[in-house]
Design a protein around this motif. Structure first.
Motif, PDB file in Angstrom:
ATOM      1  N   THR A   1      83.198  68.044  62.291  1.00  0.00           N
ATOM      2  CA  THR A   1      83.463  69.544  62.700  1.00  0.00           C
ATOM      3  C   THR A   1      84.847  69.470  63.569  1.00  0.00           C
ATOM      4  O   THR A   1      85.175  68.756  64.560  1.00  0.00           O
ATOM      5  N   ASP A   2      85.472  70.832  63.490  1.00  0.00           N
ATOM      6  CA  ASP A   2      86.503  70.990  64.164  1.00  0.00           C
ATOM      7  C   ASP A   2      86.212  71.805  65.559  1.00  0.00           C
ATOM      8  O   ASP A   2      86.802  71.510  66.499  1.00  0.00           O
ATOM      9  N   TYR A   3      84.847  71.932  65.723  1.00  0.00           N
ATOM     10  CA  TYR A   3      84.563  72.736  66.837  1.00  0.00           C
ATOM     11  C   TYR A   3      82.986  72.851  66.914  1.00  0.00           C
ATOM     12  O   TYR A   3      82.501  73.183  66.023  1.00  0.00           O
ATOM     13  N   CYS A   4      82.469  72.057  68.005  1.00  0.00           N
ATOM     14  CA  CYS A   4      80.919  72.218  67.733  1.00  0.00           C
ATOM     15  C   CYS A   4      80.338  72.739  69.048  1.00  0.00           C
ATOM     16  O   CYS A   4      80.395  72.495  69.996  1.00  0.00           O
ATOM     17  N   LEU A   5      79.203  73.447  68.714  1.00  0.00           N
ATOM     18  CA  LEU A   5      78.165  74.069  69.835  1.00  0.00           C
ATOM     19  C   LEU A   5      76.842  73.703  69.329  1.00  0.00           C
ATOM     20  O   LEU A   5      76.475  73.350  68.345  1.00  0.00           O
ATOM     21  N   ALA A   6      76.162  73.701  70.352  1.00  0.00           N
ATOM     22  CA  ALA A   6      74.671  72.940  70.317  1.00  0.00           C
ATOM     23  C   ALA A   6      73.773  73.626  71.411  1.00  0.00           C
ATOM     24  O   ALA A   6      74.084  74.599  72.175  1.00  0.00           O
ATOM     25  N   THR A   7      72.436  73.057  71.455  1.00  0.00           N
ATOM     26  CA  THR A   7      71.324  73.559  72.329  1.00  0.00           C
ATOM     27  C   THR A   7      71.188  72.621  73.090  1.00  0.00           C
ATOM     28  O   THR A   7      71.617  71.273  73.020  1.00  0.00           O
TER      29      THR A   7
END
Length: 249
Positions: free
Chosen positions: A118-124
């Motif tokens: 992915t180009d930008y990854c957000l997570a928990t």
């Protein structure tokens, strides 16, 4: 529930969601659907930005489908299976739209490759990561270019060698896999939606040109990942791997 890959569009954001009842593992048919859906979203004028997500709450992706891997009986079938991961990563790389990753839980093997592509990854804070391939007799060969590009060769090597360890969300964030991490899935979804819709309001030509810059010097990946799929396809037939995988049947 049955496996699926869906595309939904909201406020110019294309949400691609995949699901498999076995912890969001990825058999060939799901990989093929995922590749086709990414390609389709890439040329859909109604989509300005893409979000890649999976169903469920605690597991983003368990990686390759062990049931399918166990059934591989020729090198060609092995190459074809692992090429599914190569094709998805290359589809993400070549897609003209920015892809935001939404990683809500643990991810293993090929799932780490998807997050890295992915180009930008957000997570928990539930989103620990593991590269378990060496422990079953193969290696993260197909996903390595994407993972190394995102977190660096040293961190990738550390994860590959320590193949039975889940590395924490903090490790993943510190190494650059995750841009930001949230304490709940609800907060993650708010952040993903806010960022995606903000990006969708920007000049689409500028976003496309920015993506080209971000993926500079990866033009050889079509051939590179195919060669890596051959390696995995050969190793999966080894006596060690077959014996190890039977424990997961």
């Amino acid at each position: 529930m049955e496996p699926y890959v869906t595309l939904s569009i909201e406020n110019s954001v294309g949400y691609i969601e995949f699901f498999h009842p076995s912890r969001n593992s990825l058999p060939s048919d799901v990989l093929l659907q995922l590749e086709k859906t990414i390609n389709s979203a890439g040329v859909n004028h109604a989509v300005k930005v893409i979000v890649l997500k999976s169903g469920g709450d605690r597991t983003f992706c368990a990686g390759a489908s062990f049931n399918e891997v166990i059934a591989i009986d020729t090198e060609e079938k092995g190459k074809q299976f692992f090429s599914g991961f190569a094709n998805v990563i290359n589809a993400m790389r070549k897609c003209p739209k920015l892809i935001i990753g939404r990683v809500q839980g643990k991810t293993v093997g090929g799932g780490v490759g998807l997050a890295a592509a992915t180009d930008y990854c957000l997570a928990t804070t539930y989103a620990s990561i593991r590269l378990s391939e060496l422990s079953i007799g193969i290696g993260p060969f197909v996903i390595e270019p994407a993972v190394s590009r995102k977190i660096g060769n040293i961190a990738m090597s550390q994860m590959s060698i320590d193949a039975e360890t889940f590395f924490s969300w903090q490790f993943a964030k510190d190494k650059g896999l995750y841009a930001d991490v949230f304490d709940t899935v609800e907060n993650l979804d708010i952040a993903v939606k806010t960022l995606a819709e903000k990006l969708a309001s920007y000049n689409p030509e500028a976003l496309t040109e920015m993506k080209k810059v971000m993926w500079k010097d990866t033009e050889n990946w079509d051939m590179l990942l195919e060669e890596r799929a051959k390696i995995s396809g050969r190793l999966v037939l080894s006596e060690f791997t077959k014996k190890t995988l039977k424990r997961f049947r």
